[in-house]
Design a protein around this motif. Structure first.
Motif, short mmCIF file in Angstrom:
data_model
loop_
_atom_site.label_atom_id
_atom_site.label_comp_id
_atom_site.label_asym_id
_atom_site.label_seq_id
_atom_site.Cartn_x
_atom_site.Cartn_y
_atom_site.Cartn_z
N ARG A 78 3.36 5.48 -1.45
CA ARG A 78 3.86 6.34 -0.40
C ARG A 78 5.04 5.73 0.34
O ARG A 78 6.00 6.40 0.66
CB ARG A 78 2.74 6.63 0.59
N GLY A 79 4.96 4.44 0.61
CA GLY A 79 5.99 3.79 1.41
C GLY A 79 7.29 3.57 0.66
O GLY A 79 8.36 3.79 1.19
N GLY A 80 7.24 3.16 -0.56
CA GLY A 80 8.45 2.93 -1.33
C GLY A 80 9.12 1.61 -1.02
O GLY A 80 10.31 1.44 -1.26
N GLY A 81 8.43 0.65 -0.45
CA GLY A 81 9.01 -0.67 -0.21
C GLY A 81 9.40 -0.87 1.24
O GLY A 81 8.90 -0.22 2.15
N THR A 82 10.37 -1.77 1.48
CA THR A 82 10.79 -2.09 2.83
C THR A 82 11.74 -1.02 3.36
O THR A 82 12.20 -0.14 2.64
CB THR A 82 11.49 -3.46 2.86
N ARG A 83 12.07 -1.15 4.65
CA ARG A 83 12.95 -0.18 5.29
C ARG A 83 14.35 -0.22 4.67
O ARG A 83 14.98 0.80 4.43
CB ARG A 83 13.03 -0.47 6.78
N ARG A 100 -2.45 0.25 -3.26
CA ARG A 100 -1.67 1.04 -4.23
C ARG A 100 -1.17 2.33 -3.60
O ARG A 100 -0.03 2.75 -3.82
CB ARG A 100 -2.51 1.35 -5.46
N ALA A 101 -2.02 3.00 -2.82
CA ALA A 101 -1.62 4.25 -2.18
C ALA A 101 -0.50 4.01 -1.17
O ALA A 101 0.47 4.78 -1.10
CB ALA A 101 -2.81 4.89 -1.49
#
Length: 147
Positions: A84-89, A79-80
């Motif tokens: 933080r990442g927001g998905g794929t590039r 979940r963290a």
């Protein structure tokens, strides 16, 4: 057997403290203490204490708690990372492009016209009465705020 005896002793001590508290005319606190002191006896009567005692000395139960802890740790980590990442590039790049397009280039420049300029006000004339000193602080505050 020992757990039931200990719980009964704790409840008896709590009820004794509740009786002393009620004797001191603190009935609300005495009722609250009595409620807390009855919980261990209730747990013994329902069989939860016996189940907990059996669970505490069971290696299988401890292994199950370790597995549950590992699952919880994996869940919270994913979940963290997801937050933080927001998905794929590609998704992040598309979100940044959409954000740049949403804000107009001249949005930071003020868009106020002629009507927004402050109107010149005539200077305040001091009053002839002797109460000029009484209101000088108030006048200073009002001038500071442009009133």
């Amino acid at each position: 057997m020992i757990a039931e005896t200990v719980c009964s002793a704790v409840s008896a001590a709590g009820l004794g403290i509740a009786a002393v508290t009620a004797y001191r005319k603190r009935f609300l606190a005495a009722a609250r203490i009595a409620a807390y002191s009855l919980v261990p006896v209730g747990l013994v009567m329902t069989g939860i204490v016996g189940w907990l005692a059996d669970t505490a000395f069971s290696p299988t139960a401890w292994a199950g708690f370790v597995v549950l802890g590992g699952a919880w740790l994996l869940f919270m980590t994913t979940r963290a990372v997801e937050r933080r990442g927001g998905g794929t590039r590609k998704e992040r790049k598309a979100a940044r492009a959409a954000q740049r397009e949403a804000v107009a280039p001249a949005a930071s420049a003020p868009s106020l016209g002629q009507a927004a300029r402050p109107v010149a006000r005539p200077a305040a004339t001091p009053r002839a009465t002797g109460s000029g000193d009484d209101f000088s602080d108030i006048e200073a505050i009002l001038k500071k705020h442009g009133i």
